[in-house]
Design an enzyme around this catalytic site. Structure first.
Site, PDB file in Angstrom:
ATOM      1  CB  SER A  40      -0.867   0.010   1.242  1.00 13.88           C
ATOM      2  OG  SER A  40      -0.032   0.175   2.375  1.00 13.88           O
ATOM      3  CE  LYS A  41       0.289   7.011  -3.333  1.00 14.40           C
ATOM      4  NZ  LYS A  41       1.388   7.670  -3.986  1.00 14.40           N
ATOM      5  NE  ARG A  42      -1.428   2.589   6.396  1.00  7.65           N
ATOM      6  CZ  ARG A  42      -1.159   1.516   7.145  1.00  7.65           C
ATOM      7  NH1 ARG A  42      -0.233   1.575   8.067  1.00  7.65           N
ATOM      8  NH2 ARG A  42      -1.826   0.406   6.977  1.00  7.65           N
TER       9      ARG A  42
ATOM     10  N   GLY B 286       5.544   1.939   1.852  1.00  4.95           N
ATOM     11  CA  GLY B 286       6.381   2.255   0.698  1.00  4.95           C
ATOM     12  C   GLY B 286       5.525   2.759  -0.438  1.00  4.95           C
TER      13      GLY B 286
END
Ligand code: GLU
Length: 506
Positions: free
Chosen positions: A277-279, A281
Site C-alpha cells: 500500500s501507499k503506507r 512504501g
C-alpha cells in the site's frame, strides 16, 4: 474460495472446458484491462508486464482495453497517467487507445450496444431475466439478511415471472436490471493454468446482475463479452479475480462461448507481510519513476514477482525476459516486494549502460536542481556521469553528488568537518593547493602518485590527505574515486576549492 464439492452441474456437462496447455496452437491474444480509477499500482503494472511478455514471447497480440463502465469512479486524469506510465515502462500495445484496431472501440463505455445485445439474447434464450426489484426492496432484503446473520444475496423473486409478463414489462419501459440465471445446484469448475481445477458451488454464486438499470453492464458481463469479441486466448490477471471467474464461466456457458485460459497471478505482499500500500512504501509506478528508477529495472523487477526463469537468473534485459517468459514458470506462491532488490537491479542497469544513455535523462534533473548547463560541454557531463554511474543506485544520487561538478561547495558536511577540518588542516590544504598548482599533468595516476609522495614526506597516511581533500572539493564525505574526481574537475577548480576550504577553517 469454497471447498471443492462433488456433484455435477447440468449446464457444465455440455460445455467444453479447454485444456489450457492445448491452447497454444491459436494465435496468442492477451489484454491488460484496467479500470482507470487511480494511479497505476505496481500490482497492475505487474499484470500488464506478464501479459506483454507472454504476447511478445509467442509473437501474439497485446491489447489495452479500458474498463470504464463505472462512470462514477472513472477519472480522465487517471487514464492519461495510466497511458503515460505504460509507455514509460515500454509496454507497447498492438490494439487499444491511440492505436485503434479491428475491435475498436477499446473503451468499454463506448461499447454499450454489444453488452445490451448479449444481455437481451440471454433473456430471450431464458439464461437471464429482467429484475424489477427496486433498490429500496433490495436494501430491505439486505437488512433482513443481516439481522438473520445470512449472507446477502438476491432472493430471486423476479426469476419466477412468466417470460411473456417479463418481456411485456420490459417493453413498457419499466426500470429493470438483467440478472443471470445461475443454476441452483451443482458446481462450476474451471482450470486455472497455475492452480489447476478450481470449483465453486453454484448455490453461493447468486443471480448476478449483468446489465444495470441505466443500460450499463457490470464488470462481469462487459469483461466476458469483450474477451470473447476481441478473441482473447488467455486471461492473465491478479488472483483477487478468482472469485469472479466462476461467474464469468457461467456467462460463457450461457452464451455458448468457449472460455479463454485463465491464469491468476499470485498476490504481491509488502515486506514484512500484509498488502502492498501507499503506507508501506510507494505503490504506484509514478512514485518509483520519481524515486529515480529506470523503466527497464522496474520491468525486470516486477517480472520476477511470481515468475522466475530458473537458473538463478535475475538481471535480465527486456530481450531475455521475452525469450524466457513462459506461463509454466509462473508460480502460485505470493511474491514479496523487496525494494532493496529493485535498488540492486537499478544499480546493475546503471553499471551496464554507457554514460551517453544517461545524458538526456539527467540534463533535466540537473537543470531542475538549478545547474546552468550552458556553461558545461556534453563531453564534461559525460565524464561526470562516468564517475557517478557505477556508484549510484537511483537517479537522484547523480544530482546529490553531481552538483559538486558544477559549483563550489557552499557548506561542508558538519560531522565530517569536525573530523577532517581541524585547525592544522588549513595549512595542509593550502600546501596541497600549492603542490597541485606546480604539478606537471593533472591525470588521475599522476595525482595519486603525488598524494602518496606528499603523505610519505609528511609521515602521514594517504587517507589523512584524501579525506580533507574530498570534503574540500565536494562538501561531502563520500563520492567517486578522489583522483578521478580531481582530474575531471581540473586543476583550477581543485586549487580554488582547496584554498576556499582552508580559509573556512578557523
Ligand atoms: N477491470 C479489471 C481491473 O481493473 C479487469 C480485471 C480482469 O483482467 O479481468 O483489474
Amino acid at each position: 474460495m469454497n471447498a471443492p464439492t462433488k456433484g455435477s452441474n447440468p449446464f457444465l456437462s455440455a460445455i467444453f472446458i479447454p485444456d489450457p496447455k492445448a491452447m497454444t496452437q491459436k494465435r496468442v491474444r492477451v489484454r491488460f484491462a484496467p479500470s482507470p480509477t487511480g494511479y497505476l499500482h505496481v500490482g497492475g503494472a505487474r499484470t500488464a508486464i506478464f501479459n506483454w511478455l507472454f504476447a511478445r514471447h509467442h509473437g501474439g497480440d497485446f491489447l489495452l482495453r479500458i474498463e470504464d463502465t463505472d462512470q462514477s469512479r472513472y477519472d480522465q486524469k487517471a487514464l492519461k497517467e495510466l497511458i503515460a506510465d505504460l509507455k514509460w515502462l515500454g509496454l507497447s500495445w498492438d490494439e487499444g487507445p491511440e492505436v485503434g484496431g479491428p475491435h475498436a472501440s477499446y473503451f468499454q463505455s463506448q461499447r454499450l450496444e454489444h453488452y445490451q445485445k448479449y444481455a437481451r439474447q440471454l433473456v430471450e434464450s431464458d439464461r437471464a431475466y429482467p429484475c424489477f426489484c427496486t433498490s429500496e426492496r433490495l436494501e430491505q432484503l439486505r437488512e433482513q439478511q443481516k439481522v438473520n446473520n445470512l449472507p446477502s444475496s438476491y432472493d430471486r423473486r423476479c426469476r419466477n415471472l412468466p417470460m411473456d409478463v417479463a418481456l411485456q414489462r420490459m417493453r413498457d419501459g419499466e426500470k429493470h436490471t438483467i440478472r443471470l440465471k445461475v443454476p441452483f445446484h451443482g458446481n462450476t469448475t474451471f482450470t486455472d493454468f497455475i492452480r489447476g481445477a478450481i470449483e465453486y458451488q453454484n448455490r453461493i454464486l447468486d443471480d448476478l446482475v449483468l446489465l444495470k438499470s441505466d443500460g450499463f453492464p457490470t464488470y462481469h458481463l462487459a469483461n466476458v463479452v469483450d474477451d470473447h469479441l476481441m478473441e482473447i486466448t488467455h486471461v492473465l490477471r491478479g488472483d483477487e479475480w478468482i472469485p469472479s471467474t466462476p461467474r464469468h464461466v457461467l456467462i460463457y456457458q450461457a452464451l455458448g462461448w468457449e472460455p479463454p485460459v485463465f491464469c491468476h497471478l499470485p498476490v504481491i505482499l509488502a515486506e514484512g507481510g500484509g498488502k502492498l500500500s501507499k503506507r508501506k512504501g510507494a505503490a504506484s509506478v509514478g512514485d518509483y519513476r520519481e524515486l529515480g528508477y529506470l523503466p527497464e529495472a522496474m520491468v525486470n523487477f516486477l517480472s520476477l514477482l511470481g515468475w522466475s526463469p530458473g537458473e538463478d537468473l535475475e538481471f535480465m534485459e527486456r530481450k531475455t525476459l521475452i525469450e524466457k517468459f513462459t506461463l509454466e514458470r509462473v508460480h502460485p506462491k505470493s511474491a514479496v516486494f523487496d525494494e532493496r532488490k529493485l535498488e540492486w537491479l537499478n544499480g546493475q542497469y546503471f553499471l551496464k549502460r554507457e554514460p551517453a544513455f544517461f545524458l538526456p535523462i539527467l540534463k533535466p534533473l540537473w537543470e531542475k536542481a538549478g545547474v546552468d548547463l550552458s556553461k558545461f560541454s556534453d563531453e564534461y557531463l559525460l565524464q561526470c556521469i562516468g564517475l557517478l554511474k557505477d556508484r549510484s543506485k537511483r537517479l537522484p544520487e547523480f544530482v546529490e553528488f553531481g552538483l559538486s561538478f558544477f559549483k563550489d561547495p557552499e557548506s561542508y558536511d558538519e560531522k565530517a568537518s569536525k573530523k577532517h577540518f581541524v585547525p592544522e588542516a588549513a595549512a595542509l590544504l593550502n600546501s596541497l593547493a600549492g603542490e597541485l598548482e606546480a604539478l606537471g599533468d593533472f591525470a588521475a595516476p599522476t595525482l595519486e602518485a603525488c598524494y602518496r609522495q606528499i603523505a610519505e614526506r609528511l609521515g602521514r597516511k594517504a587517507a589523512d590527505l584524501i579525506h580533507p581533500t574530498r570534503l574540500a572539493l565536494s562538501g561531502l564525505p563520500f563520492g567517486p574515486g578522489l583522483f578521478e574526481l580531481m582530474a575531471v574537475l581540473g586543476r583550477e577548480t581543485v586549487v580554488r576549492r582547496l584554498r576556499n576550504a582552508a580559509n573556512s577553517i578557523h
